[in-house]
Design an enzyme around this catalytic site. Structure first.
Site, PDB file in Angstrom:
ATOM      1  CD  GLU A  58      37.665  -3.825  25.914  1.00 26.34           C
ATOM      2  OE1 GLU A  58      36.490  -3.764  26.382  1.00 26.34           O
ATOM      3  OE2 GLU A  58      37.965  -3.379  24.796  1.00 26.34           O
ATOM      4  CG  HIS A 128      42.055   7.385  23.484  1.00 28.41           C
ATOM      5  ND1 HIS A 128      40.787   7.886  23.546  1.00 28.41           N
ATOM      6  CD2 HIS A 128      41.982   6.320  22.646  1.00 28.41           C
ATOM      7  CE1 HIS A 128      39.991   7.174  22.770  1.00 28.41           C
ATOM      8  NE2 HIS A 128      40.681   6.219  22.214  1.00 28.41           N
TER       9      HIS A 128
END
Lengths: 325, 322
Positions: A58, A128
């Site tokens: 990322e 999450h």
């Protein structure tokens, strides 16, 4: 009229921009299989040079997007999990968003960071389920949080065309929302322009993201008790302060319904600004996640930490009952 | 073949530019202080001499040498360091974060190691556009312990991008000796990603030139990225704050050893004395003008503090509402 889902609106907006402008391309993890469905059909339609599969890297691919943007491209970077935006907080806020200033206006970095699954996912655990849009607003990164398919189409289009970095939050709970639309009516929506979803005269409910739909349900439930205006900023940065002031001028009372943690969240900012600058006739309230909330992996515990309809109804009643300052 | 006199001139120019900049730091004219590259000039001079005008450089916080060697206007570089509106970034980049798109210097990130991924993105865009551009990405030995650097290497290697990564190993990340920070080797980091990597004498500009030429040719002909470790040394502190703090992390004997291989002396020995003296005099005269320009240029108006924050001219709210 055709039914357009939020997810299809994202697919349509991105595809339309890629058709319109050769410099737009999308990169992300699991692109080859369009895992999030945002890019469904794109690999065949645009080819691997414009639908770029990237490894789990990322920080690497977010910096990569900055470089591609400096070189004249308009990358759209897709992230699958909200917290990844914090893994690349440095790359977005410190590299991309500061570059125009640091270069004395020589070159901007037109990257769109697309988060099409923001917020809580039942049972998926603490890492999450974040909703970090307030952090980007705090750092002055243009940030949008549309609630409806039409707004999702319009704001993604605008984000891609904008010459600055823009973070797009698509709340997970809004993805199934469908809307009757005439495709000819879809078009760009300016940043920093709020929207009245339901007009009212007694109290303004500022609702963000998927909570717009919850607020509309509550307004309907309480329709016999009060005339509730549901106002959606759509962009959290820039924020439509003038639009909010107009609504508050009509109602004089304010409740904010925000999926951020309480301290330093958008709810806090809206209340502070309203208190400083607007004509409130009674003390306002906010309904948010608790301070420092961590939404875990047990649905009934998680739900207890998230702003809900009952809390909103209670807050609205309290603000309406208040005798004033 | 490198032009020995041109290389000498650039090394001497960077050396004297920075020495005069240090005077301005001491005089309070460069408020940020600076990270001097004195001792490392052969890397900037040798590496940038291999480039075409359209090639791109990503610099680091120790970047004045890169800027000058890539062809930035020295007057505007010094003005930038002094925070003047005539600077390459109107004073908004300063000594630490300069860029100059007119000279192909795209960025100098202060977050160590993060230029590697940005370099990959620029190189990817150029390659997709069919342009012959090569990107030179400079960083120090401190960057090789950063994950973001290695993520950049991975993408550049995976997609065979035209990037030459140049690690200026000056042996210290601020105060930390490289041997106590780096497990394995610097070149091993490139090799792990299938990137041709070698270690080069960074004190000799012509050796640097030869190594970077080979890497640039490989990148331009589609052969993908390279990593070059330049073994070098900075004669001054990490930053001019060391003029006050006088940190004792290096032995004088070590500094003297590296001064015995001063890049300026090494290159000076390759050019006739008459040429050298002429060039030295030209540089001093030019630097007089550079300093005068920087000092006489206006400082920015505080009313403009929020200029250039957003491309569409959006003005953020002020810090107080009255």
């Amino acid at each position: 009229m055709p039914k357009l889902s939020y997810l299809k609106a994202l697919n349509r907006a991105l595809g339309d921009e890629m058709d319109r402008d050769e410099s737009v391309f999308v990169l992300g993890e699991d692109m080859n299989f369009a895992l999030t469905n945002v890019t469904a059909g794109f690999l065949d339609r645009f080819g691997p040079d414009r639908v770029v599969e990237v490894p789990l890297t990322e920080q690497g691919f977010t910096n990569f997007a900055t470089g591609a943007a400096m070189a004249g491209r308009r990358p759209v970077v897709e992230f699958q999990i909200p917290f990844l935006l914090l893994l690349v907080f440095e790359q977005i806020t410190n590299q991309a968003n500061k570059f125009l200033l640091m270069s004395g206006g020589q070159r901007s970095v037109p990257v769109t960071y697309l988060m099409p699954a923001a917020g809580w996912r039942a049972g998926w655990g603490a890492q999450h389920s974040d909703q970090p849009y307030s952090l980007f607003a705090h750092m002055g990164v243009k940030t949008v949080l549309p609630a409806t398919p039409t707004d999702a189409y319009g704001l993604l289009t605008t984000a891609i065309r904008d010459d600055d970095p823009v973070v797009f939050f698509g709340p997970l709970a809004a993805l199934p929302v469908r809307e009757d639309v005439d495709y000819a009516d879809l078009g760009p929506i300016p940043l920093g322009k709020g929207r009245v979803h339901r007009a009212g005269t007694d109290v303004t409910v500022v609702a963000l993201g998927h909570l717009v739909h919850e607020a509309l349900a509550v307004a309907e439930e309480l329709a016999d008790e009060a005339s509730i205006e549901v106002w959606d900023p759509r962009s959290v940065y820039p924020f439509d302060w003038a639009g909010l002031a107009e609504s508050v001028a009509r109602t004089g009372r304010l409740v904010v319904f925000d999926d951020s943690n309480r301290a330093c969240g958008m709810g806090a900012e809206v209340l502070a600004t309203a208190a400083e600058e607007m004509r409130l006739t009674a003390p306002p309230k906010r309904v948010t996640r608790p301070d420092g909330a961590i939404v875990g992996a047990v649905p009934e515990l998680d739900v207890a930490l998230q702003p809900d309809r009952a809390q909103l109804a209670e807050a609205i009643r309290a603000v309406l009952k208040s005798p004033g300052w | 073949m490198p032009d020995s006199l041109a290389l000498y001139r650039m090394i001497r120019y960077i050396r004297r530019f920075e020495e005069r900049s240090l005077d301005l730091v001491r005089a309070g004219e460069i408020v940020s202080g600076m990270h001097a590259c004195i001792g490392q000039e052969a890397v900037s001079a040798g590496a940038c001499a291999t480039l075409e005008p359209d090639d791109i450089v990503l610099s680091s916080h120790r970047g004045h040498g890169h800027l000058l060697a890539k062809g930035c206007d020295p007057k505007r570089v010094l003005a930038e360091m002094a925070g003047k509106v005539t600077g390459i970034d109107k004073g908004r980049g300063g000594s630490f974060h300069p860029s100059d798109f007119t000279a192909g210097v795209y960025n100098a990130t202060g977050t160590v190691g993060h230029g590697a991924g940005i370099a990959a993105g620029i190189a990817w865009a150029a390659k997709r556009a069919g342009e012959p551009t090569v990107v030179l990405s400079f960083f120090g030995d401190g960057a090789v312990t950063q994950g973001a650097l290695l993520e950049g290497f991975n993408l550049a290697g995976l997609w065979q991008l035209p990037v030459v990564y140049i690690c200026e190993n000056n042996r210290y990340a601020t105060t930390l000796p490289v041997d106590t920070a780096v497990s394995g080797t610097i070149t091993g980091r490139g090799e792990a990603f299938g990137i041709p990597s070698s270690s080069v004498d960074g004190q000799d500009a012509e050796t640097v030139y030869a190594a970077v030429s080979e890497a640039v040719d490989r990148a331009r002909s589609g052969g993908g990225p390279s990593l070059l470790e330049m073994r070098t040394y900075r004669y001054h502190g990490h930053h001019t704050f060391e003029l006050k703090t006088r940190l004792k992390y290096r032995e004088q004997s070590e500094i003297d050893e590296w001064k015995a291989r001063d890049p300026l002396d090494i290159q000076a020995a390759r050019v006739p004395e008459a040429d050298r003296l002429r060039v030295d005099a030209e540089i001093e005269a030019e630097l007089d003008e550079v300093v005068r320009f920087a000092l006489e240029s206006p400082r920015p108006d505080p009313a403009d503090a929020m200029d250039h924050m957003y491309a569409d001219g959006f003005r953020p709210r002020a810090g107080v509402s009255l």
